[in-house]
Structure formats: C-alpha cells, structure tokens
Design a protein around this motif. Structure first.
Motif, PDB file in Angstrom:
ATOM      1  N   GLY A 261     -24.409  30.720  20.708  1.00  0.00           N
ATOM      2  CA  GLY A 261     -23.771  31.999  20.965  1.00  0.00           C
ATOM      3  C   GLY A 261     -22.387  32.075  20.327  1.00  0.00           C
ATOM      4  N   ALA A 262     -21.628  30.982  20.464  1.00  0.00           N
ATOM      5  CA  ALA A 262     -20.292  30.949  19.881  1.00  0.00           C
ATOM      6  C   ALA A 262     -20.359  31.080  18.368  1.00  0.00           C
ATOM      7  N   GLU A 263     -21.318  30.403  17.773  1.00  0.00           N
ATOM      8  CA  GLU A 263     -21.451  30.477  16.317  1.00  0.00           C
ATOM      9  C   GLU A 263     -21.825  31.878  15.862  1.00  0.00           C
ATOM     10  N   ALA A 264     -22.572  32.606  16.662  1.00  0.00           N
ATOM     11  CA  ALA A 264     -22.918  33.989  16.319  1.00  0.00           C
ATOM     12  C   ALA A 264     -21.661  34.860  16.314  1.00  0.00           C
ATOM     13  N   TYR A 265     -20.783  34.653  17.311  1.00  0.00           N
ATOM     14  CA  TYR A 265     -19.530  35.400  17.340  1.00  0.00           C
ATOM     15  C   TYR A 265     -18.696  35.087  16.101  1.00  0.00           C
ATOM     16  N   ARG A 266     -18.603  33.803  15.773  1.00  0.00           N
ATOM     17  CA  ARG A 266     -17.773  33.401  14.641  1.00  0.00           C
ATOM     18  C   ARG A 266     -18.370  33.889  13.323  1.00  0.00           C
ATOM     19  N   ALA A 267     -19.688  33.961  13.246  1.00  0.00           N
ATOM     20  CA  ALA A 267     -20.337  34.440  12.020  1.00  0.00           C
ATOM     21  C   ALA A 267     -19.966  35.894  11.746  1.00  0.00           C
ATOM     22  N   PHE A 268     -19.907  36.701  12.811  1.00  0.00           N
ATOM     23  CA  PHE A 268     -19.509  38.096  12.622  1.00  0.00           C
ATOM     24  C   PHE A 268     -18.085  38.162  12.080  1.00  0.00           C
ATOM     25  N   ALA A 269     -17.174  37.382  12.689  1.00  0.00           N
ATOM     26  CA  ALA A 269     -15.785  37.395  12.235  1.00  0.00           C
ATOM     27  C   ALA A 269     -15.671  36.911  10.795  1.00  0.00           C
ATOM     28  N   HIS A 270     -16.541  35.984  10.411  1.00  0.00           N
ATOM     29  CA  HIS A 270     -16.530  35.488   9.033  1.00  0.00           C
ATOM     30  C   HIS A 270     -16.979  36.584   8.068  1.00  0.00           C
ATOM     31  N   ARG A 271     -18.014  37.352   8.446  1.00  0.00           N
ATOM     32  CA  ARG A 271     -18.536  38.400   7.566  1.00  0.00           C
ATOM     33  C   ARG A 271     -17.650  39.649   7.564  1.00  0.00           C
ATOM     34  N   GLN A 272     -17.051  39.957   8.701  1.00  0.00           N
ATOM     35  CA  GLN A 272     -16.247  41.177   8.841  1.00  0.00           C
ATOM     36  C   GLN A 272     -14.863  40.824   9.392  1.00  0.00           C
ATOM     37  N   PRO A 273     -14.061  40.081   8.631  1.00  0.00           N
ATOM     38  CA  PRO A 273     -12.805  39.546   9.186  1.00  0.00           C
ATOM     39  C   PRO A 273     -11.798  40.614   9.585  1.00  0.00           C
ATOM     40  N   LEU A 274     -11.868  41.800   8.998  1.00  0.00           N
ATOM     41  CA  LEU A 274     -10.897  42.846   9.314  1.00  0.00           C
ATOM     42  C   LEU A 274     -11.430  43.870  10.320  1.00  0.00           C
ATOM     43  N   ASP A 275     -12.614  43.634  10.845  1.00  0.00           N
ATOM     44  CA  ASP A 275     -13.116  44.519  11.900  1.00  0.00           C
ATOM     45  C   ASP A 275     -12.219  44.375  13.134  1.00  0.00           C
ATOM     46  N   PRO A 276     -11.843  45.489  13.774  1.00  0.00           N
ATOM     47  CA  PRO A 276     -10.958  45.390  14.939  1.00  0.00           C
ATOM     48  C   PRO A 276     -11.505  44.520  16.066  1.00  0.00           C
ATOM     49  N   GLU A 277     -12.838  44.362  16.138  1.00  0.00           N
ATOM     50  CA  GLU A 277     -13.425  43.546  17.197  1.00  0.00           C
ATOM     51  C   GLU A 277     -13.483  42.063  16.841  1.00  0.00           C
ATOM     52  N   ALA A 278     -13.273  41.737  15.565  1.00  0.00           N
ATOM     53  CA  ALA A 278     -13.469  40.357  15.115  1.00  0.00           C
ATOM     54  C   ALA A 278     -12.610  39.349  15.876  1.00  0.00           C
TER      55      ALA A 278
ATOM     56  N   ASP B   2     -13.956  30.763  24.313  1.00  0.00           N
ATOM     57  CA  ASP B   2     -14.264  30.672  25.745  1.00  0.00           C
ATOM     58  C   ASP B   2     -15.612  29.990  25.974  1.00  0.00           C
ATOM     59  N   ALA B   3     -16.563  30.291  25.100  1.00  0.00           N
ATOM     60  CA  ALA B   3     -17.878  29.664  25.237  1.00  0.00           C
ATOM     61  C   ALA B   3     -17.782  28.152  25.008  1.00  0.00           C
ATOM     62  N   TYR B   4     -17.016  27.753  24.001  1.00  0.00           N
ATOM     63  CA  TYR B   4     -16.814  26.318  23.768  1.00  0.00           C
ATOM     64  C   TYR B   4     -16.171  25.663  24.989  1.00  0.00           C
ATOM     65  N   ALA B   5     -15.191  26.340  25.585  1.00  0.00           N
ATOM     66  CA  ALA B   5     -14.519  25.778  26.755  1.00  0.00           C
ATOM     67  C   ALA B   5     -15.494  25.602  27.909  1.00  0.00           C
TER      68      ALA B   5
ATOM     69  N   LEU C 184     -13.877  21.811  19.559  1.00  0.00           N
ATOM     70  CA  LEU C 184     -14.234  23.141  19.068  1.00  0.00           C
ATOM     71  C   LEU C 184     -13.345  24.218  19.674  1.00  0.00           C
ATOM     72  N   VAL C 185     -12.864  23.991  20.893  1.00  0.00           N
ATOM     73  CA  VAL C 185     -11.905  24.920  21.487  1.00  0.00           C
ATOM     74  C   VAL C 185     -10.662  24.994  20.609  1.00  0.00           C
ATOM     75  N   LEU C 186     -10.145  23.838  20.186  1.00  0.00           N
ATOM     76  CA  LEU C 186      -8.963  23.823  19.313  1.00  0.00           C
ATOM     77  C   LEU C 186      -9.265  24.487  17.980  1.00  0.00           C
ATOM     78  N   ASP C 187     -10.460  24.243  17.438  1.00  0.00           N
ATOM     79  CA  ASP C 187     -10.835  24.895  16.183  1.00  0.00           C
ATOM     80  C   ASP C 187     -10.820  26.411  16.336  1.00  0.00           C
ATOM     81  N   GLY C 188     -11.349  26.901  17.464  1.00  0.00           N
ATOM     82  CA  GLY C 188     -11.381  28.336  17.702  1.00  0.00           C
ATOM     83  C   GLY C 188      -9.990  28.928  17.816  1.00  0.00           C
ATOM     84  N   LYS C 189      -9.115  28.219  18.516  1.00  0.00           N
ATOM     85  CA  LYS C 189      -7.737  28.700  18.649  1.00  0.00           C
ATOM     86  C   LYS C 189      -7.052  28.745  17.286  1.00  0.00           C
ATOM     87  N   ARG C 190      -7.265  27.701  16.481  1.00  0.00           N
ATOM     88  CA  ARG C 190      -6.656  27.691  15.146  1.00  0.00           C
ATOM     89  C   ARG C 190      -7.197  28.828  14.291  1.00  0.00           C
TER      90      ARG C 190
END
Length: 237
Positions: free
Chosen positions: A1-18, A27-30, A37-43
């Motif tokens: 699930g977390a990877e799906a969220y990150r994939a969207f942000a990777h494809r659409q980095p300037l989307d307001p929801e990204a 949060d899912a990693y936590a 992976l939590v630290l990776d997400g924060k970075r």
C-alpha cells in the motif's frame, strides 16, 4: 500500500495530493514497524516538497495547511534524529542534521519552534568546532526573535564562539573576528544590561578595543564598566 502511494507521487510529483500520499505511505511504514523506511519517507517528503523544492515554489503561498504541517514536522524529526546520532558519536550525521535544521529555519523561521531550533543548530555547529558559523546562529537566536527565553544564553554563547573562532586564525582575519566580538559584546550589554556576565563582557570589550588602538572607543566602554558601580568587581574597575 505504501509503495502504491509513493508510486503516484513519483509519477505526479506536482499534484497537490502527492505530498499527503507520501505522508500516508510513511504512516503505513510506521504501523508496519519498518523504521528505516519511515526515515526514507520523511526524507522523500522534505526533499520533494520542502522549502527548497519545485513544489514549494510552484504553490507557495497557497500550499494546503496539512502539507505545510507535515513538512514542518518531518524536517524537525529528521534534524533531531540525526542530531541525536551525533550526540551518540556519529560525526557523519552532523552535516545532515545541520542541513535539516537550516531547511527548517528557511521555511519556518516565524514558527514558535524557530528560536529553540536556531539554538540547537548553533550548538551543533559549536560542538563541531565551526565557531564562526555558530556565532552567527547564536546571534540570530539571541536578537532576531521577539520572544526567546534562551536569548541571553545565546547572546553570551556567541561571544564564546567568536573567541574560539579568533583563536583558529591569524592576521587580519583574527582582528576582524575580535572586532565583531566587540560589536556583539556591546549588543549583549545593551540587550541584557542586568545579566551577571555584563560587567565581564564590557571589560573584555574594553581590553580588545584598547589593544587594537581604538583608545576613544575603549574609554567609552570603560566608562560603562565604571558606571556599573559595585556590579563590576575591583579587578574589572
């Protein structure tokens, strides 16, 4: 699930929801107990959506408050995480912590946490023997915020940092640092006239001015020492 969220942000980095999807991924990693992976997400969040990012430039000043709050919290989390590692002996984390502290202050210098954060940055620089940089940050912590309960400590620490910085160099640069220390000393005395160290601070400033040949200014500061009366001990008088 977390990877799906990150994939969207990777494809659409300037989307307001990204950026909010990156937060959900973190949060899912936590929840899954994946600390690294939590630290990776924060970075990823602060690098891709922080104060120096294309996203920030594109949408500021209309960035959604939840995004601003997430970036602010994650910058502090990362800075404090790496600062803690430095305190445990990991010198390699010092530059990383300094970077995140500075990014935080670049974006959120008006926040209630900014004065304490500036002081943490200054302490980190001082402990890393980067005394000139530390002095500048201490002065900002002492004098650039309307309310900072640690302002006097920061102002005095700036003087200590200037002294240590001057001891690291020779020639004209050393003289420049000593005179900057005098200016900072007078600012300290003007801002914190009742501080217990003010007599000593003014006495040292007098000596530096006298030794540098600025006799008129040395006399002026010496008169300030004498005007303190019994607050200045016999040696200082």
């Amino acid at each position: 699930g977390a990877e799906a969220y990150r994939a969207f942000a990777h494809r659409q980095p300037l989307d307001p929801e990204a950026p909010l999807l990156i937060v959900r991924a973190t949060d899912a990693y936590a929840r899954g107990g994946f600390t690294t992976l939590v630290l990776d997400g924060k970075r990823q969040l602060v690098e891709q959506y922080g104060p120096h990012s294309e996203f920030w430039r594109t949408y500021s000043p209309d960035i959604d408050p939840p995004v601003i709050a997430a970036v602010q919290a994650n910058l502090l989390d990362l800075a404090q995480h790496h600062h803690a590692l430095v305190q445990k002996g990991s010198a390699a984390d010092r530059d990383v912590a300094i970077r995140w502290y500075r990014d935080y202050l670049d974006g959120f210098n008006a926040s209630p946490q900014a004065p304490a954060t500036r002081l943490l940055l200054a302490d980190l620089l001082f402990d890393g023997t980067r005394y000139q940089e530390a002095a500048v940050e201490y002065e900002l912590a002492a004098y650039s915020y309307a309310s900072n309960p640690e302002a006097a400590r920061a102002g005095y620490a700036a003087l200590v940092a200037y002294d240590k910085a001057a001891a690291q160099v020779i020639g004209p640069e050393q003289e420049t640092l000593r005179l900057r220390s005098v200016d900072s000393s007078l600012r300290f005395a003007d801002t914190f006239p009742e501080h217990v160290e003010t007599p000593a601070v003014l006495t040292r400033a007098t000596r530096v001015l006298f030794d540098s040949g600025d006799r008129a200014r040395a006399e002026s500061v010496a008169q300030r020492v004498l005007a303190l009366g019994p607050r200045a001990d016999a040696a200082q008088q």
